[in-house]
Design an enzyme around this catalytic site. Structure first.
Site: not given
Ligand code: NVA
Ligand code: CP
Length: 301
Positions: A104, A131, A134, A219, A259, A287
């Protein structure tokens, strides 16, 4: 043998993705029945986190433990990555020891560079652009409640961000139509949008985009790394909240997904996320099962 990576949904064929969501549901059943299934004893998943996470970390780590393997949590704060060790060097070293890697991070090119230098499969666990993990869980969740998502209409309300981009890919790969409702100036990346072709319609009106939709999803307005823009975005996104009015425009059987993490009364009203049409808790749980299916697919290549 070519190594398979999962950096976007396009790395797998429609058949492989469909099989994956089906397998995820089987793994869910097995787990709920208390069946011990440990095909990956002695296998190690290295998890590199340069951004925060609850669901992604817990699901990958738990999934690997349930499979009889082990997961290593590596944050850039505690590894040499945070002190400037080149990514290609890190990729060569980690992949010489671990069996599979999950990352990540910020720029999508970072996971691409890691994958190019890795001797084992690499999974994108969120970048600024995508992502994909997800989306396997989201499709699995839709199908758990309503059957095949192919031919359905999905509406994504909000920022043209990583989730939106992965929804565009998913529309093509899983064969549904995607309406996107976003404020002007917050559209998805033009190239990614173009790759969606006829499967995607971009709009700037939430109600219009939600009309007769089978699934409404949203989101956060400010993603990780955009915290400084929170105030500005609250103004820009004021008409892009999923609330009772928006859900009423959708099909009466429509589901709501997010998500998570969610901000109640920003991108979604509490009445919707905590209401009857919401499947966010199944979505979060899936997930675990979806990523176990993904780990199994990549480790068995
Ligand atoms: N768009 C959000 C998704 C988090 C799971 C982010 O990148 O923070
Ligand atoms: N939806 C998601 O990826 O959650 P986290 O940021 O908690 O991993």
């Amino acid at each position: 043998m070519t190594i398979r990576h999962f950096l976007t949904l396009k790395d797998l064929s429609t058949e492989e993705l469909t099989q994956l969501t089906k397998r995820a549901s089987e793994l869910r059943e097995m787990q709920h029945n208390g069946e011990l299934y440990q095909p990956f004893k002695g296998k190690v998943l290295a998890m590199i986190f340069e951004k925060s996470s609850t669901r992604t970390r817990v699901s990958f780590e738990t999934g690997m433990a349930q499979f009889g393997g082990h997961a290593l949590f590596l944050s850039s704060r505690d590894t040499q990555l945070g002190r400037g060790e080149p990514l290609p060097d890190t990729a060569k070293v980690i992949s010489s020891m671990a069996d599979i890697v999950m990352i990540r991070t910020f720029g999508h090119e970072l996971v691409e560079t890691f994958a190019e230098n890795s001797s084992v499969p690499v999974i994108n666990a969120l970048t600024d652009s995508y992502h994909p993990c997800q989306l396997i869980a989201d499709v699995q969740t839709y199908e758990q409640h309503r059957g095949s998502i192919a031919g359905k209409t999905v509406t994504y309300v909000g920022d043209g961000n990583n989730m939106c981009h992965s929804y565009i890919n998913a529309a093509v790969q899983f064969g549904f139509h995607l309406n996107i409702a976003c404020p002007e100036g917050y559209e998805p990346d033009a190239e990614i949008l173009k790759s969606g072709g006829n499967s995607v319609t971009l709009m700037h009106d939430t109600l219009q985009a939600s009309e007769d939709s089978d699934l409404i999803t949203t989101d956060v307005w400010a993603s990780m790394g955009q915290e400084d823009e929170q105030k500005k975005r609250e103004i820009a996104f004021a008409n892009f909240q999923v609330n009772d009015k928006v859900m009423s425009a959708a099909d009466k059987e429509a589901l709501f997904m997010h998500c998570l993490p969610a901000h109640r009364e920003e991108e979604v009203s509490a009445t919707i996320i905590d209401g009857k049409q919401s499947v966010v808790w199944d979505q979060a749980e899936n997930r675990l099962h979806a990523q176990k299916a993904l780990l199994e697919f990549l480790l068995n290549q």
